[in-house]
Motif scaffolding. Structure first.
Motif, PDB file in Angstrom:
ATOM      1  N   LYS A 150      31.342  41.743  53.914  1.00 45.44           N
ATOM      2  CA  LYS A 150      32.079  40.486  54.100  1.00 45.44           C
ATOM      3  C   LYS A 150      31.849  40.014  55.528  1.00 45.44           C
ATOM      4  O   LYS A 150      32.235  40.687  56.471  1.00 45.44           O
ATOM      5  CB  LYS A 150      33.586  40.723  53.899  1.00 45.44           C
ATOM      6  N   ARG A 183      41.712  32.657  43.625  1.00 47.16           N
ATOM      7  CA  ARG A 183      40.914  33.532  42.786  1.00 47.16           C
ATOM      8  C   ARG A 183      41.175  33.155  41.341  1.00 47.16           C
ATOM      9  O   ARG A 183      42.173  33.571  40.749  1.00 47.16           O
ATOM     10  CB  ARG A 183      41.326  34.987  43.053  1.00 47.16           C
ATOM     11  N   LEU A 232      27.357  44.489  39.845  1.00 45.42           N
ATOM     12  CA  LEU A 232      27.229  45.716  40.630  1.00 45.42           C
ATOM     13  C   LEU A 232      28.144  46.801  40.071  1.00 45.42           C
ATOM     14  O   LEU A 232      27.750  47.960  39.911  1.00 45.42           O
ATOM     15  CB  LEU A 232      27.577  45.443  42.094  1.00 45.42           C
ATOM     16  N   GLU A 233      29.385  46.389  39.741  1.00 49.84           N
ATOM     17  CA  GLU A 233      30.330  47.367  39.201  1.00 49.84           C
ATOM     18  C   GLU A 233      29.824  47.943  37.882  1.00 49.84           C
ATOM     19  O   GLU A 233      29.910  49.140  37.628  1.00 49.84           O
ATOM     20  CB  GLU A 233      31.702  46.713  39.014  1.00 49.84           C
ATOM     21  N   PRO A 235      23.014  39.008  49.053  1.00 50.67           N
ATOM     22  CA  PRO A 235      21.815  39.854  49.182  1.00 50.67           C
ATOM     23  C   PRO A 235      22.138  41.298  49.599  1.00 50.67           C
ATOM     24  O   PRO A 235      21.270  42.156  49.544  1.00 50.67           O
ATOM     25  CB  PRO A 235      21.014  39.167  50.300  1.00 50.67           C
ATOM     26  N   SER A 277      28.233  38.792  51.352  1.00 49.90           N
ATOM     27  CA  SER A 277      26.806  38.489  51.372  1.00 49.90           C
ATOM     28  C   SER A 277      26.151  39.016  50.099  1.00 49.90           C
ATOM     29  O   SER A 277      26.010  40.226  49.921  1.00 49.90           O
ATOM     30  CB  SER A 277      26.157  39.136  52.597  1.00 49.90           C
ATOM     31  N   TYR A 315      39.153  31.095  37.597  1.00 52.86           N
ATOM     32  CA  TYR A 315      37.974  30.527  36.965  1.00 52.86           C
ATOM     33  C   TYR A 315      38.289  29.080  36.591  1.00 52.86           C
ATOM     34  O   TYR A 315      39.346  28.798  36.022  1.00 52.86           O
ATOM     35  CB  TYR A 315      37.639  31.350  35.716  1.00 52.86           C
ATOM     36  N   MET A 341      29.215  40.549  41.947  1.00 55.88           N
ATOM     37  CA  MET A 341      29.987  41.768  42.155  1.00 55.88           C
ATOM     38  C   MET A 341      30.261  42.503  40.838  1.00 55.88           C
ATOM     39  O   MET A 341      30.209  43.720  40.775  1.00 55.88           O
ATOM     40  CB  MET A 341      31.304  41.391  42.842  1.00 55.88           C
ATOM     41  N   GLN A 342      30.530  41.729  39.777  1.00 52.73           N
ATOM     42  CA  GLN A 342      30.796  42.377  38.493  1.00 52.73           C
ATOM     43  C   GLN A 342      29.551  43.094  37.979  1.00 52.73           C
ATOM     44  O   GLN A 342      29.647  44.156  37.374  1.00 52.73           O
ATOM     45  CB  GLN A 342      31.287  41.349  37.462  1.00 52.73           C
ATOM     46  N   TRP A 360      19.137  32.105  49.425  1.00 53.99           N
ATOM     47  CA  TRP A 360      20.261  32.208  50.352  1.00 53.99           C
ATOM     48  C   TRP A 360      20.130  31.148  51.454  1.00 53.99           C
ATOM     49  O   TRP A 360      21.062  30.428  51.778  1.00 53.99           O
ATOM     50  CB  TRP A 360      20.236  33.611  50.974  1.00 53.99           C
ATOM     51  N   ALA A 370      36.013  32.898  40.882  1.00 57.38           N
ATOM     52  CA  ALA A 370      36.458  33.907  39.923  1.00 57.38           C
ATOM     53  C   ALA A 370      35.889  35.268  40.282  1.00 57.38           C
ATOM     54  O   ALA A 370      36.362  36.297  39.821  1.00 57.38           O
ATOM     55  CB  ALA A 370      36.010  33.516  38.520  1.00 57.38           C
ATOM     56  N   GLU A 371      34.872  35.277  41.119  1.00 58.47           N
ATOM     57  CA  GLU A 371      34.136  36.513  41.337  1.00 58.47           C
ATOM     58  C   GLU A 371      34.846  37.504  42.255  1.00 58.47           C
ATOM     59  O   GLU A 371      35.077  38.649  41.888  1.00 58.47           O
ATOM     60  CB  GLU A 371      32.750  36.177  41.910  1.00 58.47           C
ATOM     61  N   TYR A 399      32.139  47.403  50.372  1.00 57.30           N
ATOM     62  CA  TYR A 399      32.451  45.985  50.145  1.00 57.30           C
ATOM     63  C   TYR A 399      32.942  45.327  51.437  1.00 57.30           C
ATOM     64  O   TYR A 399      32.505  44.247  51.816  1.00 57.30           O
ATOM     65  CB  TYR A 399      33.487  45.858  49.028  1.00 57.30           C
ATOM     66  N   GLN A 400      33.851  46.012  52.155  1.00 58.02           N
ATOM     67  CA  GLN A 400      34.397  45.389  53.368  1.00 58.02           C
ATOM     68  C   GLN A 400      33.326  45.166  54.441  1.00 58.02           C
ATOM     69  O   GLN A 400      33.491  44.339  55.320  1.00 58.02           O
ATOM     70  CB  GLN A 400      35.578  46.189  53.936  1.00 58.02           C
ATOM     71  N   ARG A 411      33.324  25.916  55.877  1.00 59.67           N
ATOM     72  CA  ARG A 411      33.405  26.198  57.310  1.00 59.67           C
ATOM     73  C   ARG A 411      32.943  25.005  58.153  1.00 59.67           C
ATOM     74  O   ARG A 411      33.540  24.669  59.165  1.00 59.67           O
ATOM     75  CB  ARG A 411      32.556  27.424  57.659  1.00 59.67           C
TER      76      ARG A 411
END
Lengths: 454, 463
Positions: free
Chosen positions: B58, B74, B130-131, B42, B40, B76, B127-128, B293, B33-34, B54-55, B18
């Motif tokens: 972001k 997206r 968390l799932e 945290p 965010s 690896y 994220m993985q 962070w 890949a994530e 999830y949305q 950015r």
């Protein structure tokens, strides 16, 4: 490193956790039982069974509901530590646009439609509140007394939820909620009722033009002024003074919140009854664009209508004939009834509680312009402590993307912000603070970050 | 147009992208890949707890990236060929770069515990994870969380929100005591316990035992106790995720080795954030890893300047951090070490109800303040930063405490009580609390009090 198979992310948070998250203690079950019994009795009363003894049925139905609800809050406050507990809001059907939310939305919407256009269907309920109406107003109830009773009870009972349970650790919310409960009960319910009892004009001292648009319509002004006694003249003076003098001054000092989150009955209902749905507001940039067009269009509509009515009145109807009256009626139907009532409250469970305040209220439009360009109010960001989690944006009932500013260390100054203070309360890093302060440096565009295209 | 490729779409990678976009007209590609989009990290816990989706975590809507010409891929990255300036993706695709930024973050630590790779045992980083946690904690009777840091307490809170009983094993004598002094550490421990968490201090994980189904059945502690559980959270810190450089010519130690400009040993390749190990510049110093962070964001901002053509040394400014332990917020500014260091003194105040405290560390001789720790209270970042940077004396700070108060309106304030405590410890001093607001000033506050009596320049560690 092999990547795990990724499930659709939208499914996150909606899985069956296998835990009985909604398990209730017996104390809660009994409280809810009382509430449910009262509600059932209220529904039964719509058939007319209460005719023989309305007082008994009134006390039993509404009484059981109120006692049940308050008991539930007391139990809930003992069962969990004080603090922000928004657990499972996005997996609970009532608060995440599930089936119960849809049914609730349809029920509230339906109630408004019946109330406005076929109040005859509510006849038995209206008779049910007769005892209360005789007590306060000294005459039989009408549909608006019934509505006022329900509305005020909703603000008071759900206000207690804010104070006793949800935000009991937060003095700002306690003070603010007490204020909206006070103004709803006193200024929007008891005082108008007493005025009616004393044969004085029906008048709400807490609503002003353009929200209460007819208060500056020529017919209403003439009616008030010609009313026997001096009170009518005072009411015209009060209304005009509040709109033209008090509103700019108070907004300069405290921002829009002095009205929207401390006084207004629409905001009052949104911040009590509507609080469980506050996260359903749309935060997209698109929604912001629509908001700006709509709310200012409504403001223009009511301003033009009011001006035309006065021109018409001044010329005794010679210039504009019936056009201005027609406009007044159209505004009353489209904006006054459908937008602020049916959609404004009926859609709480689906679109959040501030739909009317955000997209329609012309008073909010004026307050917003004052707040943006002529106020000492802002939400201060605490340096670099934001970690972009999004709680502030998610729980903003006005759909402001608070995080956008917070993560840049930028003060939040937005026309639509009603200063409810929830962003500051839900922030897990203590980043946000509502403040009135010097206007110098209020827009702290010190970060070049603000230059990024958006 | 030169091509900037960034590996990793966390706070460092995305902040770099950015800020470079604002400064320079480069082609920018971010590979991850994530997830498809930046979120965010945290805030992962809030998805599990149902506070957000999830949305909601972001920070940018999905159209943002195309509009700002930041291409997202997206995939690896399997290899970096520094000679041909190419990265190879898992999909078989290759990308040529002119400049490359490695911002691959970190991974959860595992210390070779027997059973650490069993199903039902995991860390919490992405994220993985968390799932996996959503799936593996469904319907369980007890979870064990290992490691007394910030992620551990977050995990305990997450599990608690689903009414899963939690046993929390912490090796140290106090919770997070390599960072927190005893007062703060005990306060947090009491609070964690008040939420029904079975916190076991000075208890280490020995072994994780499988059940008949091949999943975790129990853990054994160093005290020989066996605790039945169906889920184990391993939260004993993180280490740099540097898999991608291991077979390249890029130098690495614990992390990817960089200088103060985030330059690696290979020209046009940079690394920043959790995965970067910043080389010491003076003798006697140690290389440093900054895995927060905030530091990820600050590093990225400095790096973006360099990439935009203005070679900029990373100067972090006054340290700060924050967290939340269940219902108690934590803020820290400057340097507060767990044990008082030589030449330092520390003032500690704790509220009678034991839910909030303030510690101010200062130099014994000059009185210059060095650091603040706060639990259950909010101080202004700007003001603390100014006091520390300008080495303001503790007495001046104590008299001007109200300047730092960031508590919401109508909240009870504690400055008189705090000053009284300080006076009791320093009876020979005569201090007077300043900035009392009369009625008029409460209605017309000047607001924005910045540093003590003079006006500081902007924050040194401004985001």
């Amino acid at each position: 490193m092999a990547l795990l198979q990724i499930q659709p992310l939208s499914a996150l948070g909606h899985d069956d956790t296998g835990h009985d998250l909604t398990a209730l203690s017996w104390a809660k079950k009994i409280s809810l039982g009382s509430f449910g019994l009262g509600l059932l009795l209220l529904l039964v009363c719509a058939t007319g069974v209460a005719k023989s003894n309305p007082l008994l049925f009134l006390i039993l139905s509404l009484g059981l509901m109120v006692v049940g609800a308050v008991a539930y809050f007391i139990v809930a406050s003992r069962e969990a530590a004080p603090g922000i507990k928004n657990n499972h809001l996005f997996t609970n059907a009532m608060t995440s646009r599930g089936a119960i939310a849809w049914v609730t939305g349809i029920l509230i919407t339906g109630f408004y439609i019946i109330l406005y256009w076929t109040p005859g269907l509510l006849e038995h309920w209206i008779r049910l509140v007769d005892p209360l109406s005789f007590l306060i107003v000294g005459q039989p109830a009408d549909q608006w007394f019934l509505y006022g009773t329900f509305y005020t009870l909703a603000v008071l009972v759900m206000g207690l939820r804010m104070i006793l349970v949800k935000y009991r650790h937060n003095n700002y919310h306690i003070a603010r909620t007490l204020s909206i409960m006070f103004f709803q009960l006193g200024f929007a319910f008891l005082i108008p009722s007493l005025l009616k009892r004393l044969n004085q004009p029906d008048f709400y001292f807490s609503y002003f033009w353009p929200l209460k648009y007819n208060y500056l319509f020529p017919n209403d002004v003439h009616a008030l002024i010609s009313h026997p006694g001096r009170l009518g003249v005072f009411m015209v003076f009060w209304g005009a003074m509040m709109t033209l003098i008090a509103t700019p001054i108070l907004t300069y000092l405290f921002g829009k919140r002095w009205y929207c989150s401390w006084v207004c009955g629409c905001g009052g209902l949104a911040n009590t009854l509507g609080d469980p749905w506050r996260h359903l507001s749309d935060k997209s940039l698109g929604a912001w664009k629509i908001e700006r067009w709509m709310i200012h269009a409504v403001l223009v509509f009511i301003t033009v209508t009011t001006a035309l009515l006065w021109i018409n009145s001044a010329t005794s109807g010679h210039i504009l004939g019936s056009i201005s009256n027609a406009l007044g009626k159209i505004y009353g139907f489209l904006i006054g009834a459908i937008f602020s009532g049916v959609i404004g409250v009926g859609f709480y469970p689906l679109m959040g509680a501030r739909v009317w305040c955000r997209f329609g209220c012309p008073m909010a439009a004026i307050l917003g312009m004052l707040q943006k360009y002529f106020s000492r109010f802002r939400i201060t960001t605490n340096g670099g402590q934001c970690m972009s989690c999004g709680n502030c944006s998610t729980y903003c009932e006005m759909g402001i993307d608070v995080r956008w500013y917070a993560e840049r260390g930028q003060n939040i100054i937005r026309a639509s912000c009603v200063g409810c203070g929830i962003c500051s309360a839900v922030c897990p890093r203590g980043v946000l603070k509502l403040e009135n302060g010097s206007r110098k440096g209020r827009y702290n565009l010190t970060l070049d970050d603000a230059l990024i295209e958006h | 147009m030169a091509h900037l490729v960034i590996i990793g779409n966390g706070i460092t990678g995305i902040t770099t992208a950015r800020h470079v976009r604002k400064r320079a007209d480069l082609q920018i590609t971010v590979i991850s890949a994530e997830t498809e989009y930046f979120y965010s990290r945290p805030a992962l816990m809030y998805i599990y707890m149902g506070h957000m989706r999830y949305q909601d975590i972001k920070p940018y809507e999905d159209w943002f990236w195309q509009k700002n010409r930041i291409d997202l891929i997206r995939s690896y990255v399997t290899a970096i060929d520094t000679d041909s300036k190419t990265v190879h993706l898992e999909t078989g695709r290759s990308l040529a770069y002119d400049k490359l930024v490695i911002a691959t973050g970190s991974q959860s630590n595992k210390f070779g515990w027997p059973g650490q790779d069993l199903p039902g045992v995991q860390g919490l980083y992405g994220m993985q994870d968390l799932e996996l946690m959503q799936r593996d904690t469904a319907g369980i009777n007890r979870a064990v969380v290992v490691g007394g840091g910030l992620i551990g307490v977050e995990m305990a809170e997450m599990l608690c929100s689903r009414k899963i009983p939690v046993t929390f094993l912490v090796r140290e004598k106090f919770y997070w005591d390599n960072i927190l002094p005893e007062g703060e550490a005990s306060l947090v421990a009491r609070h964690v316990r008040s939420h029904g968490i079975d916190l076991r201090l000075q208890t280490e994980l020995q072994e994780i035992l499988p059940g008949k189904n091949g999943r975790v059945r129990a853990v054994v502690t160093n005290k020989g106790e066996e605790i039945n559980c169906e889920f184990v959270g391993l939260t004993a810190g993180v280490h740099p995720n540097i898999q991608v450089v291991k077979n390249s010519k890029i130098a690495f130690g614990k992390g990817v080795l960089v200088d103060e400009y985030f330059e690696t040993n290979i020209a046009d390749i940079y690394a920043a954030g959790d995965c970067a190990e910043i080389k010491a510049t003076a003798a006697g110093e140690k290389n440093r890893l900054e895995q927060l962070w905030y530091t990820g964001r600050l590093q990225a901002m400095a790096l973006a300047k360099t990439l935009g053509g203005e070679r900029t040394k990373y100067e972090r400014g006054v340290w700060f951090n924050s967290a939340k332990f269940f219902d108690i917020e934590y803020q820290t500014y400057g340097l507060v070490s767990n044990e008082p260091r030589a030449g330092e003194r520390s003032f500690y105040w704790e509220h009678a109800q034991g839910q909030r405290c303030l510690r101010i560390v200062y130099e014994a001789e000059s009185g210059a303040v060095i650091g603040f720790n706060l639990l259950g209270m909010r101080f202004r970042h700007e003001v603390c930063d100014y006091w520390i940077r300008e080495k303001r004396a503790i007495d001046e700070v104590m008299e001007n405490l109200r300047e730092a108060n960031f508590a919401p309106e109508f909240f009870k304030t504690f400055e008189p009580e705090i000053l009284a405590a300080y006076q009791r410890q320093n009876p020979n001093k005569r201090l007077q609390l300043k900035h009392r607001r009369n009625f008029f000033e409460q209605i017309f506050p000047k607001g924005f009090s910045r540093g003590a009596s003079t006006n500081p320049a902007t924050l040194s560690a401004r985001p």
